[in-house]
Design an enzyme around this catalytic site. Sequence first.
Site, PDB file in Angstrom:
ATOM      1  N   LYS A  26      15.814  16.418   9.896  1.00 13.36           N
ATOM      2  CA  LYS A  26      15.597  17.760   9.412  1.00 13.36           C
ATOM      3  C   LYS A  26      15.698  18.672   9.979  1.00 13.36           C
ATOM      4  O   LYS A  26      16.536  19.282  10.929  1.00 13.36           O
ATOM      5  CB  LYS A  26      15.269  18.184   8.826  1.00 13.36           C
ATOM      6  CG  LYS A  26      16.118  17.317   6.788  1.00 13.36           C
ATOM      7  CD  LYS A  26      14.994  16.871   5.417  1.00 13.36           C
ATOM      8  CE  LYS A  26      15.983  16.658   4.600  1.00 13.36           C
ATOM      9  NZ  LYS A  26      15.212  16.656   3.165  1.00 13.36           N
TER      10      LYS A  26
ATOM     11  N   GLU B  28      25.454  20.928   5.004  1.00  7.07           N
ATOM     12  CA  GLU B  28      24.350  22.311   4.318  1.00  7.07           C
ATOM     13  C   GLU B  28      23.562  20.672   3.623  1.00  7.07           C
ATOM     14  O   GLU B  28      22.576  21.723   3.586  1.00  7.07           O
ATOM     15  CB  GLU B  28      25.026  22.798   3.033  1.00  7.07           C
ATOM     16  CG  GLU B  28      23.918  24.141   2.845  1.00  7.07           C
ATOM     17  CD  GLU B  28      23.722  24.442   3.721  1.00  7.07           C
ATOM     18  OE1 GLU B  28      24.684  26.135   4.416  1.00  7.07           O
ATOM     19  OE2 GLU B  28      22.584  24.498   4.116  1.00  7.07           O
TER      20      GLU B  28
ATOM     21  N   ASP C  51      12.010  11.136   7.736  1.00  4.53           N
ATOM     22  CA  ASP C  51      13.191  12.557   7.261  1.00  4.53           C
ATOM     23  C   ASP C  51      13.053  14.304   7.218  1.00  4.53           C
ATOM     24  O   ASP C  51      13.703  14.827   7.349  1.00  4.53           O
ATOM     25  CB  ASP C  51      12.975  12.435   4.902  1.00  4.53           C
ATOM     26  CG  ASP C  51      13.915  13.069   4.608  1.00  4.53           C
ATOM     27  OD1 ASP C  51      15.198  13.063   4.037  1.00  4.53           O
ATOM     28  OD2 ASP C  51      13.634  14.514   4.538  1.00  4.53           O
TER      29      ASP C  51
ATOM     30  N   GLY D  35      16.466  16.845  -4.826  1.00  6.03           N
ATOM     31  CA  GLY D  35      16.699  17.189  -6.659  1.00  6.03           C
ATOM     32  C   GLY D  35      18.743  16.412  -6.230  1.00  6.03           C
ATOM     33  O   GLY D  35      18.866  17.315  -5.683  1.00  6.03           O
TER      34      GLY D  35
HETATM   35  N1  HSE Z   1      13.646  12.739  -0.265  1.00  2.00           N
HETATM   36  C1  HSE Z   1      14.288  13.976   0.105  1.00  2.00           C
HETATM   37  C2  HSE Z   1      13.203  14.802  -0.084  1.00  2.00           C
HETATM   38  C3  HSE Z   1      15.120  14.213  -0.199  1.00  2.00           C
HETATM   39  O1  HSE Z   1      12.442  14.159  -0.478  1.00  2.00           O
HETATM   40  O2  HSE Z   1      13.313  16.039   0.327  1.00  2.00           O
HETATM   41  C4  HSE Z   1      15.964  15.925  -0.222  1.00  2.00           C
HETATM   42  O3  HSE Z   1      16.103  15.507   1.283  1.00  2.00           O
END
Ligand code: HSE
Length: 436
Positions: free
Chosen positions: A209, A133, A205, A306
């Site tokens: 996701k 999650e 990133d 966070g």
């Molecule tokens: N570095 C990621 C962000 C952390 O800024 O969303 C959470 O996945």
Amino acid sequence: MKHKNMKTVKVGLIGIGNVGLSLLKLYSKNRRFIEENTGCKVEFKTVCDKDESKQKLLPITTKFVTDYNIVVKDPEIDIVVELIGGIHPAYEIIMESIKHGKHIVTANKAVLSENWDKIFLTANRYNKSVYFEASVAAGIPVIQSLHEGLAGNRILGISGILNGTTNYILTLMSQYRCSYEFAVKRIRNMGIAEADITYDVSGYDTACKLSILSSLAFSSWVKLANIYIEGIEDIELQDIHFAESFGYKIKLLGNACVEGNKYYFEVRKFLVPQNNVFANIHYEDNAILLNSDHCGKVILVGKGAGGFPAASAVMADIISIAKDIVGAVSGRTHYVEYKPTKLKIVSIKDTEGCFYLRFITVDRPGVLAKIANVLGRYKVSIASVYQKEPLVKLRRGVPIILLTHKTREKSLLQALEKIKKLDVVLKPPVYIKVYS
Ligand code: HSE
């Protein structure tokens, strides 16, 4: 007294960074409450970090080790929580732990999106659960929403602000008119960005996701290679300024689109109309829109990055697996059924959209006509034209901003290649898709 007869589920935690520490703090604060709700005791039997100095930061008394093999091979441990991030040795930890009979909880989007096939094939072969999650949008329960809440639906599209760091940077630039470099400096040590912020600002990133959400939603592994990825490193304050003066905000979105039997996936900057929910998501908040065939649009908003938001999601996964262990059903059903990609994925160049275009040109009559002529030749239709005062006085040239009607991206790119070469155009054109 009730607790005396409770079963104890033993957890090994690997990685004492911001999320790991937050998890232990959350657990020590809510422990009683969690036990009552779960019907079992959750015990952090061993915690591990390669950095020995982390031991003195621990908010609970527990065994501390620096060698993850001690956790992976401990026959008493039921669940291994992997919070070190990155691909190696996270991948080895997950695979070895499964083979040693552990269930897994991970927040690691990179390792999952790059190894979706191997991880879930192995987990299913060994009848172990891998829960994740926290890997997408931290505290927002988007995986559960896809996996359970909308399980009876076909997903028709996913869009979202999936990265807190880039959203924070864009928020600072918009609200304070500060430079990209200044905003990056501000966010660096806030516990939100990846250890290497390039992973955030390059769009990687967000793409990890989007890969995870899409693989789950479309029951088919959507690899990073299937996703068009663009970041925010080249964002200029003047584009934020111009976009806002036309009623848009610039946001980095992950977008999974289904058009008939075709799919496309993109991570890129978008001009988002100011009355759209995404335009009003600020700082590290994330927002995800899930469009489904029988429930319509569901929008989830919350803290997407966070320590505590991520820890909240990790704890939820531990609780889910612990409940299954107590009910003797853990790993009985496959959490994710791995299937190779069977989707018809089209290149972004073969899709259509409206675009914001910015040209820096010489300031003399006929320039706009020259640009419009090339666009016309490639069937890119202009919706509106603006010649705005630049935010700062340019040493050379003036900006011309155009908004296009719906156009094929390939035609636009071909036109821009030609326009770039016009003698009246001083810099490579900027183009940003409009979100609709
Ligand atoms: N570095 C990621 C962000 C952390 O800024 O969303 C959470 O996945």
